[in-house]
Structures are given as C-alpha cells and as structure tokens.
Scaffold this motif. Structure first.
Motif, short mmCIF file in Angstrom:
data_model
loop_
_atom_site.label_atom_id
_atom_site.label_comp_id
_atom_site.label_asym_id
_atom_site.label_seq_id
_atom_site.Cartn_x
_atom_site.Cartn_y
_atom_site.Cartn_z
N VAL A 1 11.65 -0.58 -0.16
CA VAL A 1 10.81 0.56 -0.54
C VAL A 1 11.67 1.65 -1.16
O VAL A 1 11.34 2.20 -2.22
CB VAL A 1 10.04 1.09 0.68
N ASN A 2 12.78 1.96 -0.52
CA ASN A 2 13.67 3.00 -1.02
C ASN A 2 14.22 2.64 -2.40
O ASN A 2 14.20 3.45 -3.33
CB ASN A 2 14.81 3.21 -0.02
N GLY A 3 14.69 1.40 -2.54
CA GLY A 3 15.29 0.99 -3.80
C GLY A 3 14.30 0.94 -4.95
O GLY A 3 14.60 1.42 -6.06
N VAL A 4 13.13 0.38 -4.69
CA VAL A 4 12.11 0.28 -5.75
C VAL A 4 11.66 1.67 -6.21
O VAL A 4 11.55 1.93 -7.42
CB VAL A 4 10.90 -0.53 -5.24
N LEU A 5 11.44 2.57 -5.27
CA LEU A 5 10.93 3.89 -5.65
C LEU A 5 12.01 4.74 -6.32
O LEU A 5 11.70 5.53 -7.22
CB LEU A 5 10.36 4.59 -4.42
N ARG A 6 13.25 4.62 -5.90
CA ARG A 6 14.31 5.37 -6.58
C ARG A 6 14.49 4.88 -8.01
O ARG A 6 14.70 5.67 -8.93
CB ARG A 6 15.62 5.25 -5.80
N ARG A 7 14.38 3.57 -8.19
CA ARG A 7 14.45 3.03 -9.56
C ARG A 7 13.26 3.49 -10.37
O ARG A 7 13.38 3.81 -11.56
CB ARG A 7 14.52 1.51 -9.51
N VAL B 1 9.30 9.59 -2.20
CA VAL B 1 10.20 8.52 -1.77
C VAL B 1 10.51 8.65 -0.29
O VAL B 1 10.43 7.68 0.49
CB VAL B 1 11.49 8.53 -2.60
N SER B 2 10.87 9.86 0.13
CA SER B 2 11.27 10.07 1.52
C SER B 2 10.15 9.73 2.49
O SER B 2 10.35 9.04 3.50
CB SER B 2 11.70 11.53 1.71
N LEU B 3 8.94 10.20 2.18
CA LEU B 3 7.82 9.94 3.07
C LEU B 3 7.44 8.47 3.08
O LEU B 3 7.02 7.93 4.12
CB LEU B 3 6.63 10.81 2.66
N ALA B 4 7.57 7.80 1.95
CA ALA B 4 7.28 6.37 1.90
C ALA B 4 8.25 5.58 2.76
O ALA B 4 7.86 4.66 3.50
CB ALA B 4 7.32 5.88 0.45
N VAL B 5 9.53 5.91 2.70
CA VAL B 5 10.53 5.23 3.52
C VAL B 5 10.27 5.50 5.00
O VAL B 5 10.37 4.59 5.83
CB VAL B 5 11.95 5.68 3.11
N ASP B 6 9.92 6.74 5.33
CA ASP B 6 9.61 7.06 6.73
C ASP B 6 8.41 6.27 7.22
O ASP B 6 8.38 5.82 8.38
CB ASP B 6 9.33 8.56 6.87
N MET B 7 7.40 6.11 6.37
CA MET B 7 6.22 5.34 6.77
C MET B 7 6.57 3.88 6.99
O MET B 7 6.10 3.25 7.94
CB MET B 7 5.13 5.47 5.71
N ALA B 8 7.38 3.32 6.10
CA ALA B 8 7.80 1.93 6.27
C ALA B 8 8.60 1.76 7.56
O ALA B 8 8.43 0.78 8.29
CB ALA B 8 8.63 1.48 5.07
N ASP C 1 0.83 -1.20 0.00
CA ASP C 1 0.00 0.00 0.00
C ASP C 1 0.87 1.26 0.00
O ASP C 1 0.56 2.25 -0.68
CB ASP C 1 -0.94 0.01 1.21
N ILE C 2 1.97 1.22 0.75
CA ILE C 2 2.91 2.35 0.75
C ILE C 2 3.49 2.55 -0.63
O ILE C 2 3.60 3.69 -1.13
CB ILE C 2 4.03 2.09 1.79
N LEU C 3 3.89 1.46 -1.28
CA LEU C 3 4.45 1.56 -2.64
C LEU C 3 3.42 2.11 -3.63
O LEU C 3 3.74 2.93 -4.49
CB LEU C 3 4.96 0.20 -3.09
N HIS C 4 2.17 1.66 -3.52
CA HIS C 4 1.14 2.13 -4.44
C HIS C 4 0.88 3.63 -4.27
O HIS C 4 0.72 4.36 -5.26
CB HIS C 4 -0.16 1.34 -4.22
#
Length: 460
Positions: free
Chosen positions: A147-153, A127-134, A107-110
């Motif tokens: 999460v960080n790697g997938v979103l940066r890619r 990206v930053s907020l998603a990593v913080d949430m995870a 859900d965070i990734l979506h």
C-alpha cells in the motif's frame, strides 16, 4: 484525460505532526468509513443512499461530525465516478493482482487514490492514513508495504498516469460500457461519461413563477420550467423551503408529468409515487390525485412533502398487481421500477450496484405493471410510462412490445413545445429520451439531465 479536483479542506499548516499515543488519528474515522462503505457498495451491492442515511445507514457514518460526513461523501463520489479509471491506474502500479484474501487492501487503495487524484487533499495525508488502515486490518496488514509503495509511486507519477488512456470507460463497469456503446455509439458514450464525471447542479420544481424563484434563489430556469442552482448545502435552509414554494426534482424527472397536458379537475393516479415529486406536480396542476406506492414507509415522505407544499392527494399503499380502482382515471403516470442507470450523475453507485440480470427482471415487472394499469384508463384517456433508465429494454422496446401485443392503444408523440423546446430529447418515433449529456437549456458546467425515457399512450 485531465483531472477535475474537488476542493476539500485538508490539515491546517502548522498543525501538530500527530496525535499522542492512543489518541484518535485525525481523519482516520472518515477514511475508514469511506473504505467500509465503498466495499459495501461494490462487493455487496448496497445503495449509497442507504449507506449514508443519517438515521439508519452505516454506523460509522452516523457517528461522524458534519464536516467529516462531507469528506466521506466527497471521497465516495470521486471513487465511484472514476472507479474504472482508478482501477486502470492501480493495475499499472501493481506488479501482480492483489490476492482476494488480502482483506480491504483494494478498497483502501481506491479510497486513497480518489483523494490523491481527484480531491484537493495532500498526498502525504492520504498515504499515511491508508497505511495505518492496512496496518489495523489483520488480513491487510501483510500488505501495508505494498500500500505504501503503490501510493507513493502514484504521488510521483499521477500527472503522467492521468494523461494516459483509460482501459474501458472511466465511470462504468465493462458490461455497461459495452451496452451503452452498442446503444448510443462511442461518440455519444464519451459525452455521457463526461457529463457523469462531476457532481451535477441542484434542480427544483416550483408551484408557480419559475423565473421569480430563479431570481430569488440565484439560479436559472432550464428545461420546461425547472430552476437550477449551483449552490450547495442543506435545502431545508434555502429561501422558500418552509413556505412550500418548491421541491427538489431533477429537470428530466419533471418532464413526464407535463406530457399529461391540462389536468385541472381530472382524476389522475401517480403509480410508484414515492418520493412524491411527480405527485406534487400533478396536484399543483389542479388534478384530483391518487398517489399509490407499494411501500408505506416511502409514502410517509410523500405525505410530508405534500403537507409542506400545501398540496393534497389521496395516498394509498398497495401493490399495483393487486389493486383495483373504484372507477377509471382520466390520466395515469407510471414511473416504473427500473435499473436507474440514467441517474448516475447524482447516484454514481448505480453503476456498481446493478447487474445485467437486474435489467431483465425489471423489464418483466414493468411489462406487467403497464399492462395492468393501462386498463384503468377511460376511453380517450392517456397513460405516460416512464423510467429513469438508459436501457432500451426499459424504454423503447418496452413500449414497442406493448403496442404490438395489446390492442386498443395508440402512441401520442411528444412535441418540443411540451418540454420546453428540447427537440433533441425527442426520438424520431416520438418518445422522450433525455441523456446526461443533454444540457436541458443550461450551459456547461451547469447543464445536464438525468437519463429518462417516457412514452405517452392513448386508450382508444
């Protein structure tokens, strides 16, 4: 497939790099709420409208400032309208499926992907907020690196990924995409999906003088007399709201009531009447209206609308299956409970809250309601059965079954002049069948209608 980006105001240039220790992270509450609500919709089948209800919805949403509520709506709109496309893209970026016990990782990734792909929000913020949430989720924190790697890619490759074909239909689960392909064909399905990919315009029904109201509000007249606006904002602040000149109603939803013809002085019952748009149409046409609905709570909104509009109707809380009128009616409008798959332009959550079994259950209920209420007609009276569904079981097959099994009724075909000349919305048999890709007299990008079915029957 190209991306349509919705402008959303991001952090101002020159803003401080971040909050001090222990201070709230700007934008975090909105993103966390979006993740929670998305999960409730997809995994618990909670309707979006209930989650975002300002008085009884998700507590996180109710606590947000108006600008953050708007951000949550924008994120969820993109995440739901493009869910299958986002899912397809994420699968290409993940080496293996994320375990079910990973908390809210998917859900965070979506939510992050929806911002990066379809909203005008800086990638670094998403990206930053998603990593913080995870990191803050005890089950998801083990996957914050993923999460960080997938979103940066995703940020590096999004243009390429968006151009690649989608595995399945971009805005539908597989079961519904398969269904619609069989019913409407691949070409028509593509048109429907294109129409559902972005937020639709706002349609109003007016008591009188559609052209005058269109000019006054800066809109245009579409379909059979609806006023279509591109403007956004709180409708209770629009010109004419307080004086009761109009009400919000999709142009397709306004068509079935028109099939009852001249109603001046006739006794008419509007069944499953809430929230009351069709009741208002019938009352404005001069009918003696009874508005019946099973929900007393929902009927409160009907009463409020009638009062604002200066219209009157007898409002009754009852179950159709247990109700018996004192005398027969000249006309009946039955807007039956349905899967609502025709409303995905305005309610993209429907694709993810409904299941195939719902269609079977609702079709059986519709058959029961139609057979009972049709018996309340005077000889020569007409009943219009309608649903905001795209499914044949809740439309064409429902009426074919009724006519084959119940004697004493005949189909009265719909004529183009009754619905504003929209001949493309009439089937060869004479049913009304609007689709999201029908422009309704508008033009791209402000065209489109909800998916509606209606049939008119006369009692012999």
């Amino acid at each position: 497939m190209g991306a349509t980006r919705t402008p959303v105001r991001g952090p101002a240039k020159g803003a401080a790099k971040g909050p001090g220790p222990g201070a709230p992270v700007p934008g975090m509450a909105a993103r966390r709420t979006a993740v929670d609500v998305l999960g409730n919709i997809v995994h618990k089948h909670r309707p979006l409208d209930l989650e975002l209800d300002p008085s009884g919805g998700h507590p996180g949403f109710r606590a947000l400032e108006p600008k953050d509520r708007s951000l949550v709506r924008a994120i969820l709109g993109a995440a739901l309208r493009r869910r299958s496309q986002i899912e397809s893209i994420l699968q290409k970026l993940l080496d293996r499926p994320v375990p079910e016990k990973s908390g809210r990782v998917m859900d965070i990734l979506h939510v992050a992907a929806a911002q990066m792909l379809f909203l005008d929000i800086p990638d670094r913020a998403a990206v930053s907020l998603a990593v913080d949430m995870a990191s803050a989720d005890k089950r998801a924190r083990l996957y914050k690196g993923l999460v960080n790697g997938v979103l940066r890619r995703l940020g590096r490759e999004k243009d390429t990924l968006l151009a690649e074909p989608v595995a399945g239909a971009a805005g539908l689960p597989l079961w519904l995409a398969t269904r619609w392909t069989e019913t409407y064909g691949e070409a028509r399905l593509g048109q429907i999906l294109a129409a559902q990919a972005s937020e639709p315009a706002l349609d109003l029904s007016v008591k009188a003088d559609a052209a005058g109201w269109a000019e006054r509000l800066g809109g245009r007249v579409v379909a059979a007399g609806s006023v279509r606006l591109q403007r956004k904002g709180a409708v209770d602040e629009f010109d004419g709201f307080d004086e009761g000149g109009w009400w919000v109603q999709d142009a397709a939803a306004a068509l079935p009531a028109r099939l009852l013809g001249d109603l001046a002085g006739k006794r008419v019952i509007d069944l499953c009447a809430a929230p009351g748009g069709k009741t208002a149409q019938l009352a404005a046409a001069g009918a003696d209206v009874t508005a019946l609905d099973i929900s007393e709570k929902r009927l409160g909104r009907v009463r409020e609308n009638l009062t604002r509009l200066g219209l009157s109707a007898e409002v009754v809380a009852a179950d159709i299956r247990a109700y018996t009128p004192e005398m027969p009616f000249d006309a009946i409008l039955l807007d039956a409970p349905c899967s609502a798959t025709g409303t995905m332009r305005r309610h993209p959550d429907v694709a993810w809250t409904k299941r195939p079994s719902d269609i079977v259950t609702l079709a059986a209920l519709q058959a029961e309601l139609l057979r009972r209420s049709a018996g309340w007609l005077k000889p020569g009276g007409v009943i219009v059965f309608c649903t905001c569904s795209m499914e044949p079981e809740e439309g064409e097959l429902q009426i074919a079954s009724f006519l084959a099994e119940v004697p004493g009724y005949e189909l009265v075909p719909v004529l183009p002049e009754e619905i504003g000349g929209l001949a493309e919305c009439i089937t060869p048999v004479g049913y009304l069948r609007t689709l999201p890709c029908h422009f309704g007299g508008g033009e791209a990008p402000d065209g489109g209608l909800d998916g509606f079915f209606a049939a008119r029957l006369r009692r012999l």
